[in-house]
Structures are given as C-alpha cells and as structure tokens.
Design an enzyme around this catalytic site. Structure first.
Site, PDB file in Angstrom:
ATOM      1  N   ARG A 394      42.504   7.507 -36.389  1.00  0.00           N
ATOM      2  CA  ARG A 394      41.832   6.251 -36.058  1.00  0.00           C
ATOM      3  C   ARG A 394      41.235   6.407 -34.671  1.00  0.00           C
ATOM      4  O   ARG A 394      41.938   6.249 -33.664  1.00  0.00           O
ATOM      5  CB  ARG A 394      42.808   5.072 -36.072  1.00  0.00           C
ATOM      6  CG  ARG A 394      43.509   4.814 -37.403  1.00  0.00           C
ATOM      7  CD  ARG A 394      44.312   3.518 -37.340  1.00  0.00           C
ATOM      8  NE  ARG A 394      45.236   3.380 -38.445  1.00  0.00           N
ATOM      9  CZ  ARG A 394      44.912   2.898 -39.654  1.00  0.00           C
ATOM     10  NH1 ARG A 394      43.678   2.540 -39.891  1.00  0.00           N
ATOM     11  NH2 ARG A 394      45.823   2.802 -40.597  1.00  0.00           N
ATOM     12  N   HIS A 454      48.168  12.713 -40.669  1.00  0.00           N
ATOM     13  CA  HIS A 454      48.536  11.695 -39.692  1.00  0.00           C
ATOM     14  C   HIS A 454      48.978  12.311 -38.372  1.00  0.00           C
ATOM     15  O   HIS A 454      49.214  11.602 -37.395  1.00  0.00           O
ATOM     16  CB  HIS A 454      49.664  10.829 -40.271  1.00  0.00           C
ATOM     17  CG  HIS A 454      49.904   9.550 -39.549  1.00  0.00           C
ATOM     18  ND1 HIS A 454      51.097   9.249 -38.923  1.00  0.00           N
ATOM     19  CD2 HIS A 454      49.097   8.475 -39.341  1.00  0.00           C
ATOM     20  CE1 HIS A 454      51.018   8.053 -38.367  1.00  0.00           C
ATOM     21  NE2 HIS A 454      49.833   7.559 -38.601  1.00  0.00           N
TER      22      HIS A 454
END
EC number: 2.7.4.1
Length: 702
Positions: A394, A454
C-alpha cells in the site's frame, strides 16, 4: 452518556459461548470497533479527535460488512454450515452480529446528536439541517444548488417500463415519491454524487455571527442530501413531491480472482475493481422516518431480508465526518507531533557508511519516514549502486518511494518492484503505479499465484572495492509516507550478510521459480514462519520446565489462528508467563482455569494506529526478538508471503524490550484489558503515575 456506558457487558456475554475456549472472530472484531468508538465518547479527547474516531468507527463498520458479513452470507448461499471457532453456524453468526450492533448504533446516534453536534455548535462549527436555515442562507443554497449540484444529478424513475435502478456500493441516495396528475404516485431514486462535497460550506458571512471570535474560527455546513431534497421541485418539475427519504447501501466488495485462469493479472484485477460495486447488497441503512412501504420497495428490489436493514436517526454515512477534522482548529485537536530523525542519521552524508557502522532502528511515527525515502534516493544517485529491489503493498496515491524507484531507473540502475495488485481497496492505486513503473523501465512483478506479498522489504546492491555488498530495509509497515505519520511501525536498516542474503533469496523466490525451504535468519511465510514460531513457543515450555522462566510477549493486530492459540494454551498450562498485546480481533480467551490463567491480553487504542508486530521469546535469558508485518492469522501464516526479521543488535533489542514492550505492558492510559467473559476494561492511572505507550519515554527526553 459516559465512556463507562461503552462497552455493554450484558450485550457481549449474551452473544458469546461461555463454554468455548475461543471467542467468535466476528464478535471480537465488533468489540475492537467498540473500543474505537469509545474514544469518540471520551471527553478527555479534543473535540475534533472525537469526531475523527466516530468517522473511523463508521468506516470500519462499512469494511466489516463489505468483507466479513458478505463472506458469511456467501457461506449460507453456498449451503456451507461450517461452524465458527465458538461453535456458531453462519446463520447464527449473522444473528449475533446484528444483535451486537443494534445497541451500538443507538449509542452512536445518541453520541452524535446529543453530544458531538451540540459541542461543535459551542465551538462555532455548525452542521445545519436545512429546516433550520434562515431566508438568506436558503437563498444562497438555492443558487449554489442550481450552479454546482443540479447539473450533476441524474434522477432515475422506477415503473413498469423502467427497471429498478442500480444502487452502487457505499452510495448515499434519496428515495423520492412523486405524484403525477396522469400517472398517479411514482417512485424515483436520486443518487447523491460522490464527486461533490458531502458537507456544503456556507460563506463565513452567512454563519451565525459571533463577534468575539477571530476570523476563520467559525464554520457552518449543510448536508448535501438535504440541499438536494429541498430542491427536488427543480429536479421533478410539473409534479408534486410527496415525500423523500435518504438511504445508503453497502455491497459485497470481497473480490475473488481466479489467478490460475487469468492470462493477465493486471487486467483481471482492474476488472475485479470495476465489478466490486456490483456485489450483492449486505446492508441497507435507512432513516427512521422512512415508512415501511418505502423500505419494502427497497428491500424487495435490492433482494435483501429485513435483518439486512438498519434504521438510524440522523445523517447516514458518518465516515464523511472526517472532513471536519481538516478544519484549521488546532485548539480542537491533539497537539501536533513533529517526527524526528535519529541522531545517527542527522547530518549524514553517506547513509551506506552509517549502516555499515551498525543496525539502525526507526520507530514511526515518532521517527520520521524521510530516512527511508532518503535511502532509496541515495541508492538512485549513488554511482556504485547496481540494483534496487522493493516490495510495494500500500504505497498511497502520491508515493515518493515509487518516484525514487523510477528516478533510479532513469539513472541506469536495475530496479525491480514486486507490486501486490491484490492489496484490498488499494488495487486502483497499485495498478496506476505498476503501469507508471513499467513505463519507466522498471521490472514489475505482480507477486505469486495464490499468495499475497505482504512482506515489507527493500534491497540495495552496491559495488564496494572488490566485492558486492547488500543493504536492506526491513519494515513492519507499508512504504507509505502518509500512513507513516499515523501508524506505529518499525523499520530496520542493516547490512548483516546473513540477513541480506536471505532477502536476496526471498526476492529471487518472488520474481522467478526458485523456492527455498530454509532461511538463515528470516522467518518466512508460508515456508518457515509457522513452524519456527511454534518451535519457539515449545522451547519456552521447556525453559519453564527446567529453569522456571518461560516468557513470551507478542504484539500483533489480530490473533485468530487456532493452531497458534492452542500452542499458547499449552504454554500457559506449562506455566509460561504470556502477555499478548492485540489491537483488534482476539479469539484467544484469557484467564480460563487450567487453560489460560497465565495469559494476559490487552489492546492499545489511541491517536496513532498500533500497527507493528513484535514477537519476544525469553529463551532463558538470551531473548530472541522478531519484528514484521505478520499477524497470527491463517492468511498471514499460510496464504501470504510474510517475513519476520530478528533484532540482533543488543542495544536495539533492549530498546524493543525495555522501552517499548515494558511501556505497553505498564500502560494505564490507553490499554484495554480483556477478561475471560469477552469484555474489555480500560485501565486508568488511579493514584499511579500515568503511563501512555503512545508517548514513549525517549520522546520526553528520559
């Protein structure tokens, strides 16, 4: 209403199974969001901070329905009757969720209408209802409506010749009943455009005059849906406006991507993002004034049941209240904190030389994120740097990290970016950046089939003398300069060869077909992490048996993995002392006799979002500490690429253990302690010295 009114112990106990060793995951999440809204109730917080927490509560609730509730409804549709951890069927879980939320929504409305809005008025910030406007304000609003709103609106009729209009996800709408002299009573839907401000700011001269207030301290707004409702005569000329009511829809937004069947993952994700707004409706929120016949029209055509309808008083979509936090009223906010750069990096002309001098730990948001950006910029500019590799999960809409990577490519560096397109609700940003990176000549990799990447990693390969040296940044948070100011995270700069060698090999696994079953220092999911964590828990049990000093401290966002919970239960029964700092969902039930009496669980909620994960194992006086982005959830351990990295520098290890973890465990200001019955009790200083874990001791110069 006081903060003691939240949470309601009776509500929690009614919807948990006291005979289960596990809390229900969904109800545990509701308890987490209850702790969030408690911050909005807390009058010790400045007024706009309370408004912010209310908007976060509302935004969290939307996501909960879009992902968790929609998943349960899909199980029911598919005929799946898999029991939850506490033995509830999917249908029972939906019932429990609704029963737990209904009283919270009543409290939410009482807070907004009876506390926050009056408090805002006292501070000369007015959220007017249209009916309370004076003639001059109404005249201005009518002109504003005609010039700024009316051209954007598209009313959609529903009758025998026109199907019921599609209602998009998270959209705010007006259900309008009109009467035509020829056709009789008709129904129409007007969507409130998301492209326009939800709160229309009236000119300062039209606000309530307060002579003793300096310019800029007064602000007044009107809800856009009320402005639209007040001028429906312009939208439906020649007919009678009988009635109108606001409603809001939440749809299933959990995309399922069949990666094995996707020839182009980028294109497939783009299509999935577009389709998200078409998912089935999982929640309809209506105003309490809406009559049953209108609600029936909506529920019938949206294909939902009565239990999917939530009736509230006052404005819908409270996440939009976050716009008030942008007001220039520092007197109504927490004092701003300016992040600092660690002394070791101040006046630093060569970051690589500094890292060679020893590992460096950054503690955001107290430490600035700029050294991380500077690290990539320095690598881009350094003629000795050959390659840069980085994971991006992100990164946000305006990423200095991504721009630094593109700059490095322009300067001839070999640059590789592993962009996770499946980062939920950030897919569109990541698609934009992936394409920009590709245009700049960066090698872009979209992760692995079936796994989300991740892990937070950056690697710089540098030619030094007659050898290559690798430098790494390993973090617990995203490479996002915006969230780094409000999330607590940790980042480690290191050039330790055994760690950087692992990072090199992990990147090779992400970009090619190579697979490793072992790593030197890193714990990597889904390869070694679960096994190594279980082994370290087992080792603490052995330490407890031989020396009596078994010790485990774990700080995560969520703890729901049953295998890990059972391992902690076994350790507790063996006498190991265990402290868990779990911000959100916790399915482990502490304090059960003979099962978990040696386990204590607390949650920290404050102005900063607790995000970093810490795993501490006492190891008989030679502690091992791991940091990373992995929670104790099946998805993190089995379905994501995650890494936990060790803290091997003794001084940094002492900082993590003594300054950070001890402060969390002694917090008597923001800590909520979990009891065996599922309730959380907020700690208070009482006669003790206040300890606030979001104001670390080093910030106070201690």
């Amino acid at each position: 209403m006081t903060t003691q009114d939240v949470p309601s112990e009776e509500t929690v106990e009614l919807f948990t199974n006291p005979n289960s060793r596990y809390f229900n995951r969904e109800l545990s999440w509701i308890e987490f969001n209850r702790r969030v809204i408690e911050e909005a109730f807390d009058v010790r917080n400045p007024l706009l901070e309370r408004i912010k927490f209310l908007s976060i509560w509302a935004s969290n609730l939307d996501e909960f329905f879009m992902i968790r509730v929609s998943g349960i409804k899909q199980q029911i549709s598919a005929g799946v009757q898999k029991l939850s951890r506490d033995g509830a069927t999917p249908t029972e879980q939906l019932h429990h969720i609704r029963q737990a939320l209904l009283p919270l929504l009543v409290q939410e409305r009482d807070l907004l209408l009876n506390d926050l809005l009056p408090s805002l008025r006292e501070q000369h910030i007015h959220l007017y209802n249209y009916d309370n406007l004076n003639r001059q304000q109404k005249d201005w609003l009518r002109t504003y409506y005609q010039q700024q709103i009316f051209p954007v609106l598209t009313p959609l009729a529903f009758d025998s010749s026109r199907p019921f209009p599609f209602i998009s996800n998270l959209s705010l709408n007006l259900a309008v009943v009109i009467r035509d002299r020829d056709k009789g009573e008709l129904f129409a839907r007007v969507k409130v455009p998301e492209v326009l401000p939800r709160l229309i700011a009236l000119p300062q001269e039209l606000c309530e005059v307060v002579h003793d207030q300096p310019a800029g301290r007064q602000a007044c707004f009107v809800w856009i849906e009320q402005a639209i409702a007040a001028h429906l005569d312009l939208l439906f000329p020649g007919v009678e406006i009988v009635e109108h009511y606001p409603f809001r829809v939440v749809r299933n937004a959990d995309m399922e991507i069949e990666e094995d069947e996707a020839n182009d993952l980028l294109e497939t994700i783009e299509q999935g993002v577009r389709q998200r707004r078409f998912g089935e409706v999982v929640r309809l929120t209506i105003d309490s004034s809406m009559p049953e016949r209108i609600a029936t029209i909506l529920s019938t055509n949206l294909k939902i049941e009565s239990n999917d309808i939530y009736t509230v008083r006052g404005p819908l979509g409270l996440a939009d209240l976050f716009n008030l936090y942008r007001l220039d009223r520092p007197d109504l906010k927490d004092p701003p904190y300016v992040p600092v750069v660690p002394l070791v990096l101040q006046n630093n002309s060569d970051i690589f030389e500094t890292i060679r001098g020893g590992d460096i730990l950054l503690h955001h948001p107290y430490h600035s994120f700029s050294p991380v950006i500077d690290f990539i910029h320095a690598a881009a500019e350094d003629p000795h740097v050959l390659a840069i590799k980085q994971t991006l999960y992100r990164v946000g809409s305006n990423s200095p990290i991504v721009r630094a990577l593109m700059h490095a490519r322009e300067l001839g560096k070999q640059v590789t970016a592993v962009v996770e397109l499946k980062a939920r609700f950030d897919e569109e940003n990541n698609i934009v950046w992936a394409r920009a990176l590709e245009r700049a000549g960066v090698h872009v990799v979209y992760g692995l089939v079936g796994l989300k990447v991740h892990a937070k990693l950056a690697l710089v390969v540098r030619q030094e003398a007659d050898r290559l040296r690798c430098y790494a940044h390993l973090g617990t948070g995203n490479y996002n300069a915006t969230t780094a100011r409000i999330y607590t995270d940790l980042g480690l700069f290191t050039c330790r060869e055994d760690i950087t060698a692992d990072v090199v090999e992990l990147f090779n696994s992400l970009t090619a077909y190579g697979r490793r079953d072992q790593y030197r220092k890193l714990l990597v999911a889904p390869v070694t992490m679960r096994h190594r964590l279980l082994a370290m828990i087992e080792r603490e049990m052995q330490r407890q048996a031989t020396t009596g000093n078994g010790r485990i401290i774990i700080k995560v966002n969520a703890l729901v993995d049953r295998q890990m919970i059972d391992a902690l239960y076994r350790a507790s029964k063996a006498g190991v002392q265990i402290d868990l700092i779990v911000r959100g969902m916790c399915a482990l039930r502490p304090g059960l006799p003979g099962v978990s009496e040696n386990i204590r669980v607390r949650s920290i909620i404050g102005p900063f979002l607790e995000h970093h994960r810490i795993y501490y194992f006492g190891n008989g006086g030679e502690p091992e500490i791991y940091l990373g982005s992995a929670d104790l959830m099946e998805r993190n351990l089995d379905r994501r690429v995650e890494e936990l990295f060790p803290v091997e520098d003794p001084a940094l290890a002492r900082y993590v253990r003594k300054t950070m973890l001890d402060t969390y465990l002694n917090d008597n200001t923001r800590a909520h302690v979990l009891h065996a019955n599922g309730t959380y009790e907020r700690r208070t200083p009482g006669e003790d010295e206040p300890v606030d874990s979001q104001v670390p001791a080093w910030m106070l110069g201690e």
